[in-house]
Design a protein around this motif. Structure first.
Motif, mmCIF file in Angstrom:
data_model
loop_
_atom_site.group_PDB
_atom_site.id
_atom_site.type_symbol
_atom_site.label_atom_id
_atom_site.label_comp_id
_atom_site.label_asym_id
_atom_site.label_seq_id
_atom_site.Cartn_x
_atom_site.Cartn_y
_atom_site.Cartn_z
ATOM 1 N N THR A 9 0.849 -1.205 0.000
ATOM 2 C CA THR A 9 0.000 0.000 0.000
ATOM 3 C C THR A 9 0.880 1.249 0.000
ATOM 4 O O THR A 9 2.056 1.197 0.385
ATOM 5 C CB THR A 9 -0.886 0.044 1.262
ATOM 6 N N ILE A 10 0.284 2.348 -0.425
ATOM 7 C CA ILE A 10 0.946 3.655 -0.265
ATOM 8 C C ILE A 10 -0.007 4.565 0.510
ATOM 9 O O ILE A 10 -1.226 4.411 0.432
ATOM 10 C CB ILE A 10 1.321 4.311 -1.624
ATOM 11 N N ALA A 11 0.583 5.496 1.270
ATOM 12 C CA ALA A 11 -0.246 6.412 2.071
ATOM 13 C C ALA A 11 0.381 7.804 2.081
ATOM 14 O O ALA A 11 1.608 7.949 2.006
ATOM 15 C CB ALA A 11 -0.404 5.877 3.484
ATOM 16 N N LYS A 46 5.271 10.261 -0.016
ATOM 17 C CA LYS A 46 4.451 9.111 0.395
ATOM 18 C C LYS A 46 5.246 8.093 1.202
ATOM 19 O O LYS A 46 6.480 8.076 1.149
ATOM 20 C CB LYS A 46 3.832 8.420 -0.810
ATOM 21 N N SER A 47 4.492 7.255 1.912
ATOM 22 C CA SER A 47 5.072 6.054 2.516
ATOM 23 C C SER A 47 4.566 4.879 1.700
ATOM 24 O O SER A 47 3.464 4.924 1.145
ATOM 25 C CB SER A 47 4.596 5.873 3.955
ATOM 26 N N LYS A 48 5.398 3.843 1.635
ATOM 27 C CA LYS A 48 5.006 2.622 0.925
ATOM 28 C C LYS A 48 5.321 1.451 1.846
ATOM 29 O O LYS A 48 6.401 1.423 2.450
ATOM 30 C CB LYS A 48 5.821 2.529 -0.361
ATOM 31 N N THR A 49 4.388 0.516 1.965
ATOM 32 C CA THR A 49 4.589 -0.612 2.882
ATOM 33 C C THR A 49 4.141 -1.912 2.231
ATOM 34 O O THR A 49 3.070 -1.956 1.629
ATOM 35 C CB THR A 49 3.775 -0.385 4.183
ATOM 36 N N SER A 111 8.946 -1.139 4.888
ATOM 37 C CA SER A 111 8.335 0.168 4.648
ATOM 38 C C SER A 111 9.385 1.202 4.243
ATOM 39 O O SER A 111 10.534 1.141 4.698
ATOM 40 C CB SER A 111 7.626 0.603 5.934
ATOM 41 N N SER A 126 2.110 9.281 7.755
ATOM 42 C CA SER A 126 1.964 8.470 6.548
ATOM 43 C C SER A 126 2.407 7.033 6.832
ATOM 44 O O SER A 126 1.837 6.081 6.299
ATOM 45 C CB SER A 126 2.760 9.067 5.391
ATOM 46 N N CYS A 130 -0.077 3.918 6.445
ATOM 47 C CA CYS A 130 0.282 2.933 5.427
ATOM 48 C C CYS A 130 0.348 1.527 6.024
ATOM 49 O O CYS A 130 -0.146 0.569 5.434
ATOM 50 C CB CYS A 130 1.634 3.332 4.839
ATOM 51 N N TYR A 133 -3.136 0.276 6.779
ATOM 52 C CA TYR A 133 -3.822 -0.009 5.520
ATOM 53 C C TYR A 133 -3.335 -1.334 4.926
ATOM 54 O O TYR A 133 -4.122 -2.133 4.425
ATOM 55 C CB TYR A 133 -3.592 1.142 4.536
ATOM 56 N N PRO A 390 -4.949 6.752 1.025
ATOM 57 C CA PRO A 390 -4.100 5.589 0.709
ATOM 58 C C PRO A 390 -4.653 4.703 -0.398
ATOM 59 O O PRO A 390 -5.854 4.734 -0.682
ATOM 60 C CB PRO A 390 -4.060 4.819 2.037
#
Ligand code: PMV
Length: 409
Positions: A9-11, A46-49, A111, A126, A130, A133, A390
């Protein structure tokens, strides 16, 4: 080997224009006052996890920006995970529960943020948004679960990243009622432009968690802020956003930022997040608004020295950019594109020529003898807009490869 799908996911980051500062309930993260923010576009920040569960992993692991972080003893993460599991409907999990094998499943969470962590750019917001989510996908959290309340347990401000556009965090009185609600989607006022002037990319000296509780315990000003000032201001802000009344919105946001930093200074021992460069940026915004005769630019500062500046549209943002680049020039060691990555998009010879007179007027208003001494005071300047909430990404965007799953025992 029993291994789940990988979910990615991205947030987004959110920036409060009515700040949250202080908790009534430190366990449940129930704040002293409601707050309101813009969600920033994930095209820029953004953050990506990615998450996966497997019975083959020896331990659960969290890797943040390439560094292994505490997982089992991280209380916030454990609280979040517990709530996610309470609402889980995923087949792998319900079966494991039936067979009493839940403990055999360990998680791998990877992440990344595409901006400096803890630089006052709300990476925890974020990041936790993330994470929750992504976990909600992995555990297939039941429909109707308010994920914002779970995000809040990670980091208070994270709950506001659940929605795009303009978002309020209603303080509420208990776990269920302290949640985020969308005031207006990004499409409602999509012309808004944002500049982030980074005065420091270092980790902040006083974390928001400890700073805010010191303020709760020692600042008289914070009591007045939470009980009298913010409730009124929040309603005015909501209306200003719904009416797309930029001058009122920016005026309220600047007052709120000033008041939040006054409360920090009123704390024992005093907390100062803004530095000399932050104050210079405040003066530039004020001088710009004075020369223009109305409020055309606004600022807000979180728990750090970086300025988040906002404008009603690209025309005013470009005007201000011409002023900012002139008054705080890049250091000699940087290129234009290192200082302002969207330089080629927004800064043309035209821009400098076009606003020459305005720049001179602002310079005069500031009583500046030379801009030479300001050289390099800002590390860099980012541009963004208001954006969406997100998203779940496709498998091929994952931060976890099959090799990782096989090798990460
Ligand atoms: O959610 P936290 O604990 O990172 O606190 C954030 C506090 C501020 O960023 C200063 C204000 C806000 O409302 O985001």
């Amino acid at each position: 080997m029993p291994v789940t799908n990988v979910y990615t996911t991205i947030a987004p980051v959110n920036i409060a224009i009515i700040k949250y500062w202080g908790k009534k309930d430190t366990k449940l993260h129930i704040p002293l006052n409601s707050s309101l923010s813009f969600t920033l576009s994930m095209n820029d920040l953004k953050s990506k996890t990615s998450v996966v569960a497997s019975t083959e992993f020896e331990q659960s692991r969290l890797i943040l920006n390439g560094v292994s972080e505490e997982f089992e003893n991280n209380k916030r993460i454990q609280n979040v995970l517990q709530l996610i599991q309470q609402h889980a409907t995923a087949q792998w999990y319900t079966e494991a529960k039936k067979n009493n094998t839940v403990d055999q499943y360990k998680l791998l969470i990877v992440s990344e943020n595409n901006f400096p962590t803890a630089a006052g750019l709300a990476s925890s917001a974020s990041g936790y948004c993330c994470l929750v989510y992504a976990l909600a996908q992995l555990y297939q959290v039941e429909k109707g679960t308010d994920l914002s309340t779970i995000m809040r347990l990670g980091s208070g401000s994270a709950c506001r990243s659940l929605y795009g556009g303009f978002v309020a965090w209603e303080m509420g009185t208990d776990h269920a009622s302290s949640n985020a609600v969308q005031v207006a989607p990004e499409s409602h006022w999509s012309t808004i432009q944002i500049l982030i002037a980074v005065a420091s990319a270092d980790k902040k000296a006083v974390s928001s968690t400890s700073g805010m509780q010191d303020s709760v315990n020692t600042s008289e000003k914070l009591k007045v802020r939470a009980s009298e000032i913010v409730p009124k201001r929040l309603e005015q802000m909501r209306l200003a956003i719904l009416n797309k009344d930029f001058a009122t919105m920016a005026d309220l946001a600047m007052k709120d930022s000033d008041n939040f930093h006054e409360c920090c200074a009123d704390t024992k021992p005093p907390i100062y997040y803004m530095n000399e460069t932050s104050h210079l940026v405040v003066r530039i915004v004020n001088a710009y608004n004075k020369v223009k005769g109305t409020i055309q630019g606004g600022y807000t500062f979180d728990a750090g020295p970086n300025a988040v500046l906002f404008f009603e549209n690209q025309d005013t943002m470009k005007e201000f950019l011409a002023i900012l680049l002139h008054i705080i020039p890049r250091s000699d060691k940087q290129t234009d594109a290192e200082y302002f990555p969207k330089y080629n998009l927004f800064v043309t010879l035209d821009l400098k020529e076009q606003h020459k007179q305005l720049v001179q007027q602002v310079e005069k208003e500031l009583n500046l003898e030379s801009t030479e001494e300001n050289k390099g005071k800002l590390r860099f300047i980012l541009h963004t807009t208001v954006g969406s909430g997100p998203q779940v990404l496709d498998e091929k965007e994952s931060l976890i490869t099959n090799m990782d799953i096989l090798q990460r025992k």
